[in-house]
Design an enzyme around this catalytic site. Structure first.
Site, short mmCIF file in Angstrom:
data_model
loop_
_atom_site.label_atom_id
_atom_site.label_comp_id
_atom_site.label_asym_id
_atom_site.label_seq_id
_atom_site.Cartn_x
_atom_site.Cartn_y
_atom_site.Cartn_z
N LYS A 10 0.86 -1.21 0.00
CA LYS A 10 0.00 0.00 0.00
C LYS A 10 0.88 1.25 0.00
CE LYS A 10 0.70 1.26 4.57
NZ LYS A 10 1.41 2.45 5.00
N PRO A 95 9.47 -3.92 -0.18
CA PRO A 95 10.56 -3.53 0.70
C PRO A 95 10.13 -3.60 2.18
CG PRO A 95 10.06 -1.78 -0.89
CD PRO A 95 9.12 -2.90 -1.17
N VAL A 96 11.11 -3.93 3.05
CA VAL A 96 10.82 -4.15 4.47
C VAL A 96 11.08 -2.88 5.27
CG1 VAL A 96 11.49 -5.54 6.49
CG2 VAL A 96 11.37 -6.60 4.23
N ALA A 97 10.24 -2.65 6.28
CA ALA A 97 10.32 -1.44 7.12
C ALA A 97 10.31 -0.20 6.22
CB ALA A 97 11.53 -1.48 8.04
N ALA A 98 9.36 -0.17 5.31
CA ALA A 98 9.32 0.83 4.25
C ALA A 98 8.07 1.69 4.30
CB ALA A 98 9.40 0.15 2.89
N GLY A 99 7.10 1.33 5.14
CA GLY A 99 5.83 2.06 5.15
C GLY A 99 4.92 1.60 4.02
N GLY A 102 4.20 -4.12 4.04
CA GLY A 102 4.58 -5.47 3.60
C GLY A 102 4.18 -6.57 4.57
N GLY A 103 4.60 -6.42 5.82
CA GLY A 103 4.29 -7.45 6.82
C GLY A 103 2.79 -7.55 7.06
N SER A 104 2.12 -6.40 7.09
CA SER A 104 0.66 -6.38 7.33
C SER A 104 -0.06 -7.09 6.19
CB SER A 104 0.15 -4.94 7.40
OG SER A 104 0.89 -4.21 8.34
N ASP A 137 -2.31 -1.99 10.45
CA ASP A 137 -2.57 -1.89 9.00
C ASP A 137 -3.19 -3.16 8.42
OD1 ASP A 137 -1.59 0.66 8.95
OD2 ASP A 137 0.40 0.11 8.22
P1 ATP Z 1 3.62 -0.60 7.80
O1 ATP Z 1 3.56 0.15 6.52
O2 ATP Z 1 2.44 -1.52 8.01
O3 ATP Z 1 3.94 0.27 8.98
P2 ATP Z 1 6.32 -1.36 7.27
O4 ATP Z 1 6.42 -1.41 5.79
O5 ATP Z 1 6.83 -0.11 7.92
O6 ATP Z 1 4.82 -1.64 7.69
P3 ATP Z 1 7.13 -4.07 7.46
O7 ATP Z 1 7.87 -4.25 6.18
O8 ATP Z 1 5.78 -4.62 7.55
O9 ATP Z 1 7.11 -2.54 7.89
O10 ATP Z 1 8.08 -4.70 8.59
C1 ATP Z 1 8.09 -4.27 9.92
C2 ATP Z 1 8.90 -5.27 10.75
O11 ATP Z 1 8.18 -6.50 10.86
C3 ATP Z 1 10.25 -5.59 10.16
O12 ATP Z 1 11.24 -5.16 11.06
C4 ATP Z 1 10.27 -7.11 9.99
O13 ATP Z 1 11.44 -7.69 10.54
C5 ATP Z 1 9.04 -7.63 10.75
N1 ATP Z 1 8.33 -8.68 9.97
C6 ATP Z 1 7.81 -9.80 10.46
N2 ATP Z 1 7.22 -10.54 9.49
C7 ATP Z 1 7.34 -9.85 8.36
C8 ATP Z 1 6.92 -10.09 7.03
N3 ATP Z 1 6.25 -11.19 6.66
N4 ATP Z 1 7.21 -9.15 6.12
C9 ATP Z 1 7.86 -8.01 6.48
N5 ATP Z 1 8.28 -7.75 7.71
C10 ATP Z 1 8.03 -8.66 8.67
#
Ligand code: ATP
Length: 295
Positions: A10, A95-99, A102-104, A137
């Site tokens: 998203k 991308p991870v921890a990107a906003g 991804g995890g949600s 999220d």
């Molecule tokens: P949001 O936009 O919902 O705030 P985000 O993009 O900031 O999420 P994510 O990529 O969802 O952050 O990851 C947040 C943390 O969750 C990471 O530090 C990661 O290690 C942990 N995590 C656990 N499971 C997952 C997964 N399936 N995918 C991504 N991150 C995960």
């Protein structure tokens, strides 16, 4: 049964913090949009519950039961008493921890997919309730499309989108922790001129007026994040220079996105930006957050 699931990312067209809730959480007001960039999850019948991870972002996420896919699966088992297993495979491209949620989105995909695989027959409302125990999220990712999200993000109202819109997005630097960003926001405070115009953005989306949308975008977390990570500041300026009608950080960062007048302009900009930012991807708005197909 074997299911292949797209778990979509998203972006936040807007993100405003409008107060503090009685439980101490931030009261948010956001326009959230599913996009076609996605992780892929396959799930199939098995005796035990297992997860393997692949894909370019796979090394950045935990493979144990703290992974949001396994947390979602375990929450679903707890809430329903179901004791079935599943063999799950996650291919990580968001991308991870990107906003970019991804995890949600992975958690939402696991809830919706396992609901089908295990024949639980739960409705989206019930899945959203369980999803909220995993992350704020997750309910949005279950509903998907374009939603006005309020409260911690769980109060969702669908918003019409006149036509598909074309975006680029990428993460110009390492991830930002949501907690770190909100702590910095508390120190700096919010200036009125940094607030998005949610009403105007909503009107622009309903009318397909991309120029008005570009002017109405905003994210109150962006100024602190731009200061904490100068790469975010540079990336947003580079997207603006590539012809985007609006460019912003999404969520609490560190990914940034730009929106363009039409697909051609977006494709050209994506090719150009990829020379500096190899992870830059073109994407389009999506009508749902989770897409399930039986294979
Ligand atoms: P949001 O936009 O919902 O705030 P985000 O993009 O900031 O999420 P994510 O990529 O969802 O952050 O990851 C947040 C943390 O969750 C990471 O530090 C990661 O290690 C942990 N995590 C656990 N499971 C997952 C997964 N399936 N995918 C991504 N991150 C995960």
């Amino acid at each position: 049964m074997k299911l292949r699931i797209q778990a979509r990312a998203k972006v936040n067209w807007t993100l405003d913090v409008v107060g503090v809730l009685p439980n101490g959480y931030h009261d948010l007001d956001m326009l959230m949009q599913s996009v076609t960039l996605c992780d892929q999850i396959t799930i199939e019948d098995a005796d035990d519950l297992t997860l393997t991870i692949r894909g370019q972002g796979g090394s950045f996420v935990p493979a144990d039961d703290t992974n949001l896919v396994l947390r979602a699966a375990n929450a679903l088992r707890e809430q329903t008493g179901c004791r079935k297993g599943a063999r799950m495979m996650l291919r990580k491209y968001i991308p991870v921890a990107a906003g970019m949620g991804g995890g949600s989105s992975d958690a939402a995909a696991a809830l919706k997919g396992l609901n089908v695989l295990w024949g639980l027959g739960l409705g989206d409302d019930e899945l959203e309730r369980i999803g909220l125990t995993i992350g704020a999220d997750v309910p949005f990712c279950i509903r998907g499309g374009l939603q006005r999200a309020q409260g911690v993000g769980e109060r969702l109202t669908p918003v019409p989108l006149k036509r598909p819109l074309y975006l680029v997005a990428f993460q110009p630097c390492r991830g930002l922790s949501t907690k770190e960003v909100f702590t910095a926001l508390h120190e700096d405070g919010i200036r009125d001129e940094d607030r998005p115009d949610n009403e105007a953005a909503q009107r622009a989306l309903a009318a397909g007026d991309v120029r008005l949308l570009g002017r109405s975008l905003g994210n109150v977390l962006e100024p602190v994040s731009r200061r904490m990570r100068p790469d975010i500041d540079k990336a947003i300026r580079d997207i603006e220079a590539s012809g985007a009608v609006g460019a912003r950080m999404t969520g609490s960062g560190s990914a940034v996105f730009g929106v363009y007048l039409h697909a051609g302009a977006c494709r050209k900009a994506a090719q150009e930006l990829a020379k500096t930012y190899p992870t830059c991807r073109m994407m389009r708005t999506a009508e749902c957050g989770v897409l399930i197909e039986e294979v």
